[in-house]
Design a protein around this motif. Structure first.
Motif, PDB file in Angstrom:
ATOM      1  N   ALA A 186      30.695  23.042  64.001  1.00 14.68           N
ATOM      2  CA  ALA A 186      30.179  22.778  65.341  1.00 14.68           C
ATOM      3  C   ALA A 186      28.716  23.172  65.487  1.00 14.68           C
ATOM      4  O   ALA A 186      27.935  22.473  66.151  1.00 14.68           O
ATOM      5  CB  ALA A 186      31.035  23.528  66.368  1.00 14.68           C
TER       6      ALA A 186
ATOM      7  N   ALA B 149      35.454  26.232  61.595  1.00 11.10           N
ATOM      8  CA  ALA B 149      35.308  25.336  62.744  1.00 11.10           C
ATOM      9  C   ALA B 149      33.988  25.588  63.458  1.00 11.10           C
ATOM     10  O   ALA B 149      33.286  24.652  63.873  1.00 11.10           O
ATOM     11  CB  ALA B 149      36.490  25.518  63.703  1.00 11.10           C
TER      12      ALA B 149
ATOM     13  N   TRP C 115      31.659  25.209  75.129  1.00  9.51           N
ATOM     14  CA  TRP C 115      32.065  24.143  74.205  1.00  9.51           C
ATOM     15  C   TRP C 115      32.364  24.691  72.810  1.00  9.51           C
ATOM     16  O   TRP C 115      33.256  24.200  72.114  1.00  9.51           O
ATOM     17  CB  TRP C 115      31.003  23.045  74.134  1.00  9.51           C
ATOM     18  CG  TRP C 115      29.653  23.471  73.619  1.00  9.51           C
ATOM     19  CD1 TRP C 115      28.570  23.818  74.371  1.00  9.51           C
ATOM     20  CD2 TRP C 115      29.259  23.599  72.244  1.00  9.51           C
ATOM     21  NE1 TRP C 115      27.518  24.160  73.555  1.00  9.51           N
ATOM     22  CE2 TRP C 115      27.907  24.022  72.257  1.00  9.51           C
ATOM     23  CE3 TRP C 115      29.904  23.384  71.030  1.00  9.51           C
ATOM     24  CZ2 TRP C 115      27.202  24.258  71.078  1.00  9.51           C
ATOM     25  CZ3 TRP C 115      29.193  23.604  69.855  1.00  9.51           C
ATOM     26  CH2 TRP C 115      27.863  24.039  69.878  1.00  9.51           C
ATOM     27  N   LEU C 116      31.634  25.751  72.415  1.00  9.97           N
ATOM     28  CA  LEU C 116      31.873  26.341  71.100  1.00  9.97           C
ATOM     29  C   LEU C 116      33.172  27.153  71.109  1.00  9.97           C
ATOM     30  O   LEU C 116      33.943  27.119  70.135  1.00  9.97           O
ATOM     31  CB  LEU C 116      30.680  27.200  70.694  1.00  9.97           C
ATOM     32  CG  LEU C 116      30.765  27.879  69.329  1.00  9.97           C
ATOM     33  CD1 LEU C 116      31.082  26.885  68.217  1.00  9.97           C
ATOM     34  CD2 LEU C 116      29.458  28.622  69.025  1.00  9.97           C
TER      35      LEU C 116
ATOM     36  N   GLU D 266      35.718  26.433  72.815  1.00  8.75           N
ATOM     37  CA  GLU D 266      36.788  25.430  72.760  1.00  8.75           C
ATOM     38  C   GLU D 266      36.996  24.919  71.340  1.00  8.75           C
ATOM     39  O   GLU D 266      38.140  24.705  70.907  1.00  8.75           O
ATOM     40  CB  GLU D 266      36.458  24.271  73.705  1.00  8.75           C
ATOM     41  CG  GLU D 266      36.524  24.651  75.175  1.00  8.75           C
ATOM     42  CD  GLU D 266      35.960  23.566  76.081  1.00  8.75           C
ATOM     43  OE1 GLU D 266      35.609  22.476  75.559  1.00  8.75           O
ATOM     44  OE2 GLU D 266      35.858  23.799  77.300  1.00  8.75           O
ATOM     45  N   GLU D 267      35.905  24.697  70.610  1.00 10.86           N
ATOM     46  CA  GLU D 267      36.023  24.262  69.213  1.00 10.86           C
ATOM     47  C   GLU D 267      36.762  25.311  68.381  1.00 10.86           C
ATOM     48  O   GLU D 267      37.625  24.982  67.570  1.00 10.86           O
ATOM     49  CB  GLU D 267      34.630  24.021  68.625  1.00 10.86           C
ATOM     50  CG  GLU D 267      33.899  22.807  69.168  1.00 10.86           C
ATOM     51  CD  GLU D 267      34.356  21.516  68.519  1.00 10.86           C
ATOM     52  OE1 GLU D 267      35.163  21.568  67.569  1.00 10.86           O
ATOM     53  OE2 GLU D 267      33.908  20.447  68.968  1.00 10.86           O
TER      54      GLU D 267
ATOM     55  N   SER E  37      40.949  25.371  66.627  1.00 10.83           N
ATOM     56  CA  SER E  37      41.312  25.578  65.225  1.00 10.83           C
ATOM     57  C   SER E  37      42.524  26.490  65.057  1.00 10.83           C
ATOM     58  O   SER E  37      43.081  26.585  63.959  1.00 10.83           O
ATOM     59  CB  SER E  37      40.125  26.177  64.461  1.00 10.83           C
ATOM     60  OG  SER E  37      39.942  27.544  64.816  1.00 10.83           O
TER      61      SER E  37
END
Length: 364
Positions: free
Chosen positions: A250, A246, A43-44, A46-47, A51
């Motif tokens: 997160a 980003a 998930w990180l 993807e964050e 960006s």
């Protein structure tokens, strides 16, 4: 506990754990670097990837700064985002107009290296193994106008009580507390991040260790607004990249804080398992610094240099200890890993240690 004038000589302060796993060490099982394994999570990633479409614009750190401030219950004026905690040490060294800086060792060596590079003469307070590397605030010279200490401390894994650290604070003194590994402590007990009642307090945090972002470089400073202003003036423009900003947003969100809390408890269990395994080598001279509270443990090992070489031959990299002021060639640091990795490492360590000395045979 003793005080030492460095005189510009001593251990290699620029040696860090990543040196153990570069070049011919790239294929080794990495127990030398204190970055949590299996990170960054999907998930990180993807964050951060999300960006990348904004890279044409200059970085705008306002949202990330506000997110970090909210995470610690502070106004944004008390937060400075940095390219990892290492940049913060350089900013402090360059911006500080101090006469007698003191670094409490053994600890991460970059603060002293940055101070020396900025032209400061650094005094060391060396904590002793006989005292469990525990802090005695009275050992720090009263005249020190800048004091640096890690909590929990790298490489000793000692977690000092917050109120013991606070006893180092004085009007007119800057107290720098490196909390790069505090989010690996369940409940972040003994944290000073978020405190505004301690005079001269500067807290440094890193997001690279728990989240596996050492290659992205993101951290932050928490301090009084006038200190933040001074450090910000020492920074270049746009010091933190858009992907790192980003990541910062997160990593301080509620979801991430909950995950970090679970990871801290898991690390504590894995560390206890590692320490118990290492205790089985007590009869071969291995000693663990306890209680350990970070995601790593410090060991005293007979013939540590030879043991490290033999471990490399067996596929494992551990961190040498002799580059930390206050330690010697008999020390190594080992990162906490999952239990399967620990079991394999303990088997390798058994082979790497000097063989047990058989008891003398009585004449028959």
């Amino acid at each position: 506990m003793r005080t030492e004038d460095t005189g510009g000589v001593g251990p290699d302060l620029r040696h860090h754990g990543d040196a153990e796993v570069r070049d011919d060490g790239a294929g080794l099982v990495d127990l030398a670097v204190n970055v949590r394994a299996d990170t960054p999570p999907a998930w990180l990633r993807e964050e951060i990837a999300g960006s990348l479409s904004s890279l044409a614009a200059y970085p705008d750190g306002r949202a990330a700064r506000a997110a970090v401030a909210a995470r610690h219950g502070l106004p944004v004026e008390r937060v400075l985002l940095t390219a990892g905690a290492a940049e913060a040490f350089v900013l402090l060294a360059r911006a500080s107009k101090v006469r007698r800086p003191v670094v409490v060792h053994p600890q991460f060596t970059e603060p002293e290296a940055a101070l020396r590079d900025a032209g400061h003469t650094v005094e060391r307070v060396l904590l002793r193994a006989e005292d469990g590397f525990r802090l005695d605030p009275a050992a720090v010279p009263e005249e020190a106008d800048l004091v640096v200490i890690g909590n929990p401390t790298n490489p000793t894994s000692v977690l000092h009580p917050a109120e013991t650290v606070v006893r180092l604070a004085r009007p007119g003194r800057t107290l720098v507390v490196d909390e790069a590994f505090m989010d690996a402590v369940p409940g972040e007990r003994e944290a000073l991040a978020g405190r505004t009642d301690v005079p001269g307090l500067v807290v440094l945090r890193s997001l690279t260790k728990t989240w596996g972002l050492a290659g992205l470089r993101i951290g932050y400073v928490l301090a009084a607004p006038e200190v933040i202003d001074e450090l910000e003036r020492a920074q270049p423009l746009w010091p933190v990249s858009t992907p790192a900003l980003a990541a910062a947003r997160a990593c301080v969100a509620p979801r991430a804080l909950a995950e970090a809390g679970h990871a801290a408890h898991r690390v504590a269990g894995d560390r206890a398992y590692l320490v118990a395994g290492l205790a089985s080598f007590a009869d071969r001279g291995v000693r663990v610094v306890e209680p350990a509270e970070g995601p790593f443990v410090l060991l005293r090992v007979p013939d540590a240099a030879g043991v490290r070489r033999r471990l490399r031959d067996l596929g494992y990299a551990v961190r040498r200890g002799d580059t930390f002021p206050g330690l010697g060639a008999e020390w190594v640091r080992v990162a906490v890993r999952d239990r399967a990795t620990v079991n394999a490492f303990l088997k390798a360590l058994s082979a790497a240690l000097a063989p047990r000395i058989a008891p003398p045979v009585s004449p028959g």
